[in-house]
Design a protein around this motif. Sequence first.
Motif, PDB file in Angstrom:
ATOM      1  N   UNK A   1      16.230  23.956  15.229  1.00 60.96           N
ATOM      2  CA  UNK A   1      16.309  25.413  15.040  1.00 60.96           C
ATOM      3  C   UNK A   1      16.757  26.100  16.331  1.00 60.96           C
ATOM      4  N   UNK A   2      16.277  25.607  17.473  1.00 63.60           N
ATOM      5  CA  UNK A   2      16.716  26.154  18.768  1.00 63.60           C
ATOM      6  C   UNK A   2      18.218  25.911  18.913  1.00 63.60           C
ATOM      7  N   UNK A   3      18.662  24.699  18.611  1.00 62.23           N
ATOM      8  CA  UNK A   3      20.088  24.371  18.758  1.00 62.23           C
ATOM      9  C   UNK A   3      20.958  25.246  17.849  1.00 62.23           C
ATOM     10  N   UNK A   4      20.543  25.414  16.587  1.00 60.86           N
ATOM     11  CA  UNK A   4      21.337  26.227  15.651  1.00 60.86           C
ATOM     12  C   UNK A   4      21.420  27.675  16.126  1.00 60.86           C
ATOM     13  N   UNK A   5      20.275  28.227  16.558  1.00 59.76           N
ATOM     14  CA  UNK A   5      20.257  29.634  16.985  1.00 59.76           C
ATOM     15  C   UNK A   5      21.070  29.836  18.268  1.00 59.76           C
ATOM     16  N   UNK A   6      20.987  28.868  19.171  1.00 60.87           N
ATOM     17  CA  UNK A   6      21.731  28.974  20.439  1.00 60.87           C
ATOM     18  C   UNK A   6      23.237  28.839  20.174  1.00 60.87           C
TER      19      UNK A   6
ATOM     20  N   UNK B   1      29.996  19.190  22.266  1.00 59.52           N
ATOM     21  CA  UNK B   1      30.570  17.932  21.771  1.00 59.52           C
ATOM     22  C   UNK B   1      29.502  16.885  21.490  1.00 59.52           C
ATOM     23  N   UNK B   2      28.493  16.838  22.354  1.00 59.07           N
ATOM     24  CA  UNK B   2      27.398  15.855  22.199  1.00 59.07           C
ATOM     25  C   UNK B   2      26.591  16.077  20.931  1.00 59.07           C
ATOM     26  N   UNK B   3      26.561  17.312  20.450  1.00 61.82           N
ATOM     27  CA  UNK B   3      25.721  17.645  19.288  1.00 61.82           C
ATOM     28  C   UNK B   3      26.404  17.356  17.956  1.00 61.82           C
ATOM     29  N   UNK B   4      27.711  17.038  17.988  1.00 62.33           N
ATOM     30  CA  UNK B   4      28.473  17.018  16.729  1.00 62.33           C
ATOM     31  C   UNK B   4      28.053  15.932  15.752  1.00 62.33           C
ATOM     32  N   UNK B   5      27.320  14.908  16.190  1.00 61.50           N
ATOM     33  CA  UNK B   5      26.928  13.835  15.250  1.00 61.50           C
ATOM     34  C   UNK B   5      25.773  14.210  14.330  1.00 61.50           C
ATOM     35  N   UNK B   6      25.344  15.451  14.368  1.00 64.30           N
ATOM     36  CA  UNK B   6      24.198  15.863  13.548  1.00 64.30           C
ATOM     37  C   UNK B   6      24.529  15.857  12.046  1.00 64.30           C
ATOM     38  N   UNK B   7      23.506  15.666  11.225  1.00 66.67           N
ATOM     39  CA  UNK B   7      23.691  15.767   9.767  1.00 66.67           C
ATOM     40  C   UNK B   7      23.002  17.021   9.223  1.00 66.67           C
ATOM     41  N   UNK B   8      22.447  17.826  10.106  1.00 63.28           N
ATOM     42  CA  UNK B   8      21.733  19.045   9.709  1.00 63.28           C
ATOM     43  C   UNK B   8      22.755  20.158   9.421  1.00 63.28           C
TER      44      UNK B   8
ATOM     45  N   UNK C   1      26.678  26.450  12.543  1.00 63.21           N
ATOM     46  CA  UNK C   1      26.737  27.281  13.749  1.00 63.21           C
ATOM     47  C   UNK C   1      27.413  26.549  14.907  1.00 63.21           C
ATOM     48  N   UNK C   2      27.280  25.239  14.929  1.00 66.45           N
ATOM     49  CA  UNK C   2      27.948  24.431  15.952  1.00 66.45           C
ATOM     50  C   UNK C   2      29.466  24.510  15.767  1.00 66.45           C
ATOM     51  N   UNK C   3      29.931  24.383  14.522  1.00 64.02           N
ATOM     52  CA  UNK C   3      31.369  24.472  14.242  1.00 64.02           C
ATOM     53  C   UNK C   3      31.908  25.858  14.622  1.00 64.02           C
TER      54      UNK C   3
END
Length: 301
Positions: A153-158, A185-192, A198-200
């Motif tokens: 949730x922190x990652x998505x909001x940030x 770039x490091x976060x892109x392997x997520x399945x969430x 929000x990362x895209x």
Amino acid sequence: ISMENVVKFQEYKAIETLVGLLTDQPEEVLVNVVGALGECAQEPVNRAVIRKCGGIQPLVNLLTGTNQALLVNVTRAVGACATEPENMAIIDRLDGVRLLWSLLKNPNPDVQASAAWAICPCIENAKDAGEMVRSFVGGLELIVNLLKSTNKEVLASVCAAIAKIAKDEENLAVITDHGVVPMLGKLTNTTDDKLRRHLAEAIARCCMWGTNRVSFGEAGAVAPLVRYLKSRDIAVHRETAQALFQLSKDPNNCIIMHENGVVKLLLDMVGSPDEVLQEASAGCVANIRRLALANEKARYG
């Protein structure tokens, strides 16, 4: 939220009563009062009522507290209020955005995430948002460093906040210097899916500076993004197609996309009723096709 209940609350002047309870109350009362106001503020009509009965100032004042549950609720309420420009002007005048930003240092991930979500509408609706963000000394470095969090949730909001910050070119240059590209770039392997969306969006925005498009390719962000197109969430598709369109302006990224089967996935989306998704998909396919034609021409003359 049930609209019938909203109307009933208005009849009984519930918001005015709740705002009256924002001062001189014990914390366990405040947690619930602010929680209720945060719910009410999800409705546009209620956001104006909160302002008219003087609710913004006591809410902003509560941002300096230490009770974690109260901070989660008050950041949510302030963020909901900030979606109205008139409310945002008051929040800005009271230095509310600086207070929200300083809550990013709170050790509790729930508070961090709630503060970052609240910062998004503040940037969206502030008068001179770029300048306001720059005025927070060390603020950009602080928010970029939260990309090291392990909390989804922190990652998505940030990521959502970074997408807003990156609309300002000067601030995008600063977060680039703080290493935002390899960290995203490091976060892109997520399945969430919430994080993916929000990362895209953050990646698409951060492509607009310098050689960031190339850097995302070097950081290994392209192939995982292609997989996002297999998600069931249309919002993920929309943000991903926009990110891929931006990334496809670099030839090496086009090659990686092509090798990962992006064309078939995007062609399915060119027929989407969602215009943003349609255009981004078509633009990305066109960039890949242009590169393929140029390569053939170079090879066979």
